[in-house]
Design an enzyme around this catalytic site. Structure first.
Site, PDB file in Angstrom:
ATOM      1  N   LYS A 107      -7.935 143.974   2.864  1.00 32.49           N
ATOM      2  CA  LYS A 107      -8.582 143.705   4.157  1.00 32.49           C
ATOM      3  C   LYS A 107      -7.736 142.700   4.937  1.00 32.49           C
ATOM      4  O   LYS A 107      -7.462 141.596   4.451  1.00 32.49           O
ATOM      5  CB  LYS A 107      -9.987 143.170   3.881  1.00 32.49           C
ATOM      6  CG  LYS A 107     -10.958 143.337   5.018  1.00 32.49           C
ATOM      7  CD  LYS A 107     -12.354 142.990   4.520  1.00 32.49           C
ATOM      8  CE  LYS A 107     -13.353 142.936   5.631  1.00 32.49           C
ATOM      9  NZ  LYS A 107     -14.640 142.396   5.178  1.00 32.49           N
TER      10      LYS A 107
HETATM   11  C1  E4P Z   1     -17.306 142.943   7.311  1.00 31.86           C
HETATM   12  O1  E4P Z   1     -16.574 143.489   6.541  1.00 31.86           O
HETATM   13  C2  E4P Z   1     -17.832 141.591   7.163  1.00 31.86           C
HETATM   14  O2  E4P Z   1     -17.778 141.243   5.804  1.00 31.86           O
HETATM   15  C3  E4P Z   1     -19.265 141.438   7.560  1.00 31.86           C
HETATM   16  O3  E4P Z   1     -19.885 142.671   7.840  1.00 31.86           O
HETATM   17  C4  E4P Z   1     -19.525 140.348   8.521  1.00 31.86           C
HETATM   18  O4  E4P Z   1     -20.911 140.267   8.730  1.00 31.86           O
HETATM   19  P1  E4P Z   1     -21.612 138.996   9.387  1.00 31.86           P
HETATM   20  O5  E4P Z   1     -21.345 139.022  10.840  1.00 31.86           O
HETATM   21  O6  E4P Z   1     -23.062 139.187   9.076  1.00 31.86           O
HETATM   22  O7  E4P Z   1     -21.025 137.795   8.710  1.00 31.86           O
END
Ligand code: E4P
Length: 217
Positions: A87
């Site tokens: 990622k």
């Molecule tokens: C995406 O891969 C992130 O890990 C995540 O969905 C972020 O979510 P949040 O805005 O609730 O922290």
């Protein structure tokens, strides 16, 4: 549509896997920190454990922000297990890193996508997934669903293989709306997945069936 769970919590990953609907897992540094995971060895071990629990693609986020460091870190993450997806944040060095990993056949997920232009760049660089953050856009009064729709149109126009991984999900309605507009994947907290199950007419209907079944004993 694929269902990913957005957590680094092993119990919740197990619960979603046992439900039989799980296609993968996403994590981020905040979710890892929430589980008290720190230090390189502990991080790598935690990802290894997640890969042993859950089937499908497991996103592991790099902690660095320069091209050279992201390459080094991403290669270490990818070596943990064949299901690891590296990622990478949507920054200039991140785009270069996406291209590097694409050339090497290592899967990537480009995170922190907040505009169609960012998604287009990530797809051009060969990302396997782009992660638009719905909830965080909604939080600042911008309609996150519009972004998913825009990206869907662009990717379909040019037949990009890059999958739209809708992230930052806050509710079951987000999941349903993503399914309506054709997101390829939704990654959400366990609670939002389980909330899809709920309907009061199901509960009252089942209570009646159970009561009537007893009459037939
Ligand atoms: C995406 O891969 C992130 O890990 C995540 O969905 C972020 O979510 P949040 O805005 O609730 O922290």
């Amino acid at each position: 549509m694929k269902f990913f769970i957005d957590t680094a919590n092993l119990e919740q990953i197990k619960e979603a896997q046992d439900l039989g609907i799980l296609d993968g897992v996403t994590t981020n540094p905040s979710l890892m920190a929430k589980e008290g995971i720190s230090g390189k060895e502990a991080i790598l071990n935690h990802y290894k454990t997640i890969c042993e629990i859950a089937d499908g693609d497991i996103s592991a986020e790099v902690l660095s922000t320069t091209y050279e460091e992201m390459i080094k870190e991403g290669e270490e993450l990818a070596a943990i297990h064949p299901n690891i997806v590296v990622k990478i944040p949507m920054i200039k060095d991140g785009v270069k890193a996406l291209k590097y990993f694409s050339n090497k056949g290592i899967k990537t997920n480009c995170t922190l996508i907040f505009s169609a232009g960012q998604a287009l760049l990530a797809a051009k660089a060969g990302a396997n997934y782009v992660s638009p953050f719905l909830g965080r856009l909604d939080d600042i009064s911008v309609d996150g669903m519009n972004l998913i729709e825009e990206i869907r149109i662009i990717f379909d126009n040019y037949m990009f293989d890059t999958e739209i991984l809708a992230a930052s999900i806050r509710s079951p309605m987000h999941i349903i709306n993503c399914a309506k507009v054709g997101a390829d994947v939704v990654t959400s907290p366990l609670a939002s997945i389980l909330n899809l199950l709920k309907h009061p007419l199901t509960d009252s209907g089942l209570a009646q069936f159970v009561a009537d079944a007893k009459k037939m004993d």
